[in-house]
Design a protein around this motif. Structure first.
Motif, PDB file in Angstrom:
ATOM      1  N   SER A   1     -55.444 -17.754 -64.196  1.00  0.00           N
ATOM      2  CA  SER A   1     -54.946 -18.366 -65.305  1.00  0.00           C
ATOM      3  C   SER A   1     -56.696 -19.500 -65.491  1.00  0.00           C
ATOM      4  O   SER A   1     -57.178 -19.615 -66.151  1.00  0.00           O
ATOM      5  N   ARG A   2     -56.088 -20.302 -64.698  1.00  0.00           N
ATOM      6  CA  ARG A   2     -57.261 -21.225 -64.325  1.00  0.00           C
ATOM      7  C   ARG A   2     -57.202 -21.583 -62.759  1.00  0.00           C
ATOM      8  O   ARG A   2     -56.840 -21.540 -62.118  1.00  0.00           O
ATOM      9  N   ALA A   3     -58.150 -22.718 -62.959  1.00  0.00           N
ATOM     10  CA  ALA A   3     -58.548 -23.249 -61.671  1.00  0.00           C
ATOM     11  C   ALA A   3     -58.943 -24.989 -61.326  1.00  0.00           C
ATOM     12  O   ALA A   3     -58.840 -25.857 -62.119  1.00  0.00           O
ATOM     13  N   VAL A   4     -57.775 -25.753 -60.093  1.00  0.00           N
ATOM     14  CA  VAL A   4     -58.467 -26.878 -59.696  1.00  0.00           C
ATOM     15  C   VAL A   4     -59.107 -26.898 -58.780  1.00  0.00           C
ATOM     16  O   VAL A   4     -59.621 -25.569 -57.650  1.00  0.00           O
ATOM     17  N   GLY A   5     -59.868 -27.938 -58.151  1.00  0.00           N
ATOM     18  CA  GLY A   5     -60.948 -28.220 -56.700  1.00  0.00           C
ATOM     19  C   GLY A   5     -61.607 -28.122 -57.269  1.00  0.00           C
ATOM     20  O   GLY A   5     -62.700 -28.435 -58.306  1.00  0.00           O
TER      21      GLY A   5
ATOM     22  N   SER B   1     -60.869 -30.534 -70.670  1.00  0.00           N
ATOM     23  CA  SER B   1     -61.248 -30.775 -69.247  1.00  0.00           C
ATOM     24  C   SER B   1     -60.652 -29.382 -68.291  1.00  0.00           C
ATOM     25  O   SER B   1     -60.510 -29.482 -67.176  1.00  0.00           O
ATOM     26  N   GLN B   2     -59.736 -28.534 -68.901  1.00  0.00           N
ATOM     27  CA  GLN B   2     -59.271 -27.437 -68.099  1.00  0.00           C
ATOM     28  C   GLN B   2     -60.379 -26.527 -67.667  1.00  0.00           C
ATOM     29  O   GLN B   2     -61.322 -26.230 -68.357  1.00  0.00           O
ATOM     30  N   ASN B   3     -59.688 -25.781 -66.547  1.00  0.00           N
ATOM     31  CA  ASN B   3     -61.333 -24.888 -65.783  1.00  0.00           C
ATOM     32  C   ASN B   3     -60.406 -24.090 -66.734  1.00  0.00           C
ATOM     33  O   ASN B   3     -59.117 -22.994 -65.545  1.00  0.00           O
ATOM     34  N   TYR B   4     -60.910 -23.288 -66.889  1.00  0.00           N
ATOM     35  CA  TYR B   4     -60.598 -22.471 -67.324  1.00  0.00           C
ATOM     36  C   TYR B   4     -61.245 -20.645 -66.420  1.00  0.00           C
ATOM     37  O   TYR B   4     -62.033 -20.358 -65.912  1.00  0.00           O
ATOM     38  N   VAL B   5     -60.527 -19.075 -65.850  1.00  0.00           N
ATOM     39  CA  VAL B   5     -61.587 -18.076 -65.376  1.00  0.00           C
ATOM     40  C   VAL B   5     -61.761 -17.382 -66.809  1.00  0.00           C
ATOM     41  O   VAL B   5     -60.668 -16.421 -67.156  1.00  0.00           O
ATOM     42  N   VAL B   6     -62.348 -16.610 -66.620  1.00  0.00           N
ATOM     43  CA  VAL B   6     -63.357 -15.896 -67.279  1.00  0.00           C
ATOM     44  C   VAL B   6     -63.124 -14.002 -66.668  1.00  0.00           C
ATOM     45  O   VAL B   6     -63.392 -13.763 -65.503  1.00  0.00           O
ATOM     46  N   LYS B   7     -62.100 -13.568 -67.853  1.00  0.00           N
ATOM     47  CA  LYS B   7     -62.157 -12.353 -67.041  1.00  0.00           C
ATOM     48  C   LYS B   7     -63.003 -11.205 -68.052  1.00  0.00           C
ATOM     49  O   LYS B   7     -63.241 -10.073 -66.725  1.00  0.00           O
TER      50      LYS B   7
ATOM     51  N   LEU C   1     -57.545 -22.017 -56.243  1.00  0.00           N
ATOM     52  CA  LEU C   1     -58.126 -23.571 -55.969  1.00  0.00           C
ATOM     53  C   LEU C   1     -59.705 -23.497 -55.193  1.00  0.00           C
ATOM     54  O   LEU C   1     -59.641 -22.554 -54.309  1.00  0.00           O
ATOM     55  N   MET C   2     -60.341 -23.589 -55.758  1.00  0.00           N
ATOM     56  CA  MET C   2     -61.837 -24.034 -55.485  1.00  0.00           C
ATOM     57  C   MET C   2     -62.492 -24.871 -54.486  1.00  0.00           C
ATOM     58  O   MET C   2     -61.457 -25.534 -54.000  1.00  0.00           O
ATOM     59  N   GLY C   3     -63.019 -24.057 -53.183  1.00  0.00           N
ATOM     60  CA  GLY C   3     -63.372 -24.832 -52.216  1.00  0.00           C
ATOM     61  C   GLY C   3     -65.112 -24.586 -52.463  1.00  0.00           C
ATOM     62  O   GLY C   3     -65.272 -24.028 -52.928  1.00  0.00           O
TER      63      GLY C   3
END
Length: 387
Positions: A137-141, A272-278, A385-387
């Motif tokens: 759904s979304r991402a952090v990190g 500022s939300q990080n959305y993930v593209v489908k 959780l992005m790394g």
């Protein structure tokens, strides 16, 4: 010729405990539909229903006429068993005679089966990761930076995404990390102290702990997402887009060959939300689709879209969000030329595999084949959780 494989079963299981294995943290954490007794044909489809948010009424008017009710749409998603993993191990009588002068056929054969299961499980683990991270759904990190350098605050941030999406907080959420993130987490001083960690599991056993109600596991299947190279895209819709919208119309972009890719993490100048593209875009203008539940804030026309950097896709997900269906392939009526079949369970992943023995002219062949499909049913119950 019966019991060929039964006589070798002890060597197969013994070898499984010896052969090197990569970390498998995703397969045991998803919903596994793996009945070995039910065969399937490649391309078979599993269908699941989906419901949408209902109309909320904020008034109540007594009347002698019963209200008609508000129409609701019930949709569906499908899972296709379109993937296959197969290993074939041939042996001649001369081969067996030669190795019996050394390590012995049973020992080598057991190791071969264990290695076969290893590569098959690794492929399934990687396919699951790919399906999960592209449907987050979304991402952090911070993209390109290994998390947990000084604290584990991002675990709470991942949890917040899932909680805000309505994901059940029932102890069935897993955060699958690559080994680099796992090492950073193990090195945190507060988790090395039993009095602060709440126990000595990490200190004494080296096992990752449950944090914030999330099971932390490591997976060799977690990989790198390389971002699309597209730049300069802006929102192209006079009315803008509202909270919950998933299809976003863009224009003004420079494709640079790859454009916007599925799995890219994007944001907007006003959000500022990080959305993930489908669903991505490989032209200068058109639609992209974000994973559910869509926008958290409204986005105005002409707002700039920013494509985030490449990242390692550590993923948090609820067990009910993802399903793995695995079955042995369908057989013709009366069976095929196999002279024996044996079902074994991999102690690391929990997956069940069928081994078949075939006899030829002065030669035997042992076959392991599994048909499977993976599906993320609930984007809302997945976060990256992005790394």
């Amino acid at each position: 010729m019966a019991n060929i494989l039964t006589d070798l079963a002890a060597d197969i299981y013994k070898a499984a405990d010896i052969v090197a294995r990569e970390q498998v943290g995703i397969v045991p954490s998803v919903t596994i539909n793996g009945d070995a007794s039910e065969r399937v044909a490649q391309g078979d489809v599993v269908r699941s229903h989906t419901t949408s948010k209902p109309t909320l009424n904020t008034s109540y008017t007594p009347a002698m006429t019963i209200p008609e009710g508000d129409d609701q749409t019930v949709g569906s998603k499908t899972l296709t068993l379109d993937k296959v993993v197969n290993v074939q191990i041939p042996w001649t009588g001369e081969d067996i005679r030669h190795v019996n002068n050394g390590s012995g056929f049973e020992t080598i054969y057991g190791d071969q089966i264990a290695q076969a299961v290893r590569v098959m499980v690794n492929q399934i683990e990687q396919d699951l990761w790919s399906e999960i991270y592209q449907n987050a759904s979304r991402a952090v990190g911070a993209a390109g930076t290994t998390p947990f350098d000084s604290n584990f605050d991002t675990v709470a941030e991942v949890r917040q995404i899932l909680a805000d999406n309505g994901c059940p907080m029932d102890g069935q959420i897993t955060l699958a990390l690559n080994s680099a993130a796992g090492t950073k987490l193990r090195n945190l001083a507060q988790l090395q102290r039993a009095n602060e960690a709440g126990g000595d599991q990490l200190l004494r056993q080296g096992a990752l702990l449950d944090l914030q109600g999330i099971m932390i596991k490591e997976s060799a299947g977690v990989g790198l997402h390389t971002k699309g190279a597209g730049t300069g895209y802006d929102v192209n819709n006079g009315a803008g887009f509202a909270v919950g919208d998933t299809t976003i119309t863009l224009d003004g972009g420079t494709v640079n060959t790859t454009g916007i890719k599925a799995g890219d993490v994007v944001s907007f100048a006003s959000d500022s939300q990080n959305y993930v593209v489908k669903t991505g875009l490989t032209s200068a203008g058109g639609d992209i689709v974000l994973n559910d539940p869509g926008l958290r804030l409204s986005v105005a026309d002409a707002a700039e879209l920013v494509v985030g950097n490449s990242y390692t896709g550590n993923v948090a997900f609820h067990r009910a969000a993802v399903e793995l269906v695995a079955r042995p392939p369908a057989q013709p009526q009366g069976g095929d030329a196999a002279v024996d079949r044996l079902t074994v369970q991999d102690p690391f992943s929990g997956l069940v595999f069928e081994i078949a023995a075939y006899k030829g002219y002065g030669k035997a062949m042992f076959d392991i084949t599994t048909l499977y499909g993976v599906k993320a049913w609930k984007d809302e119950f997945i976060a990256t959780l992005m790394g």
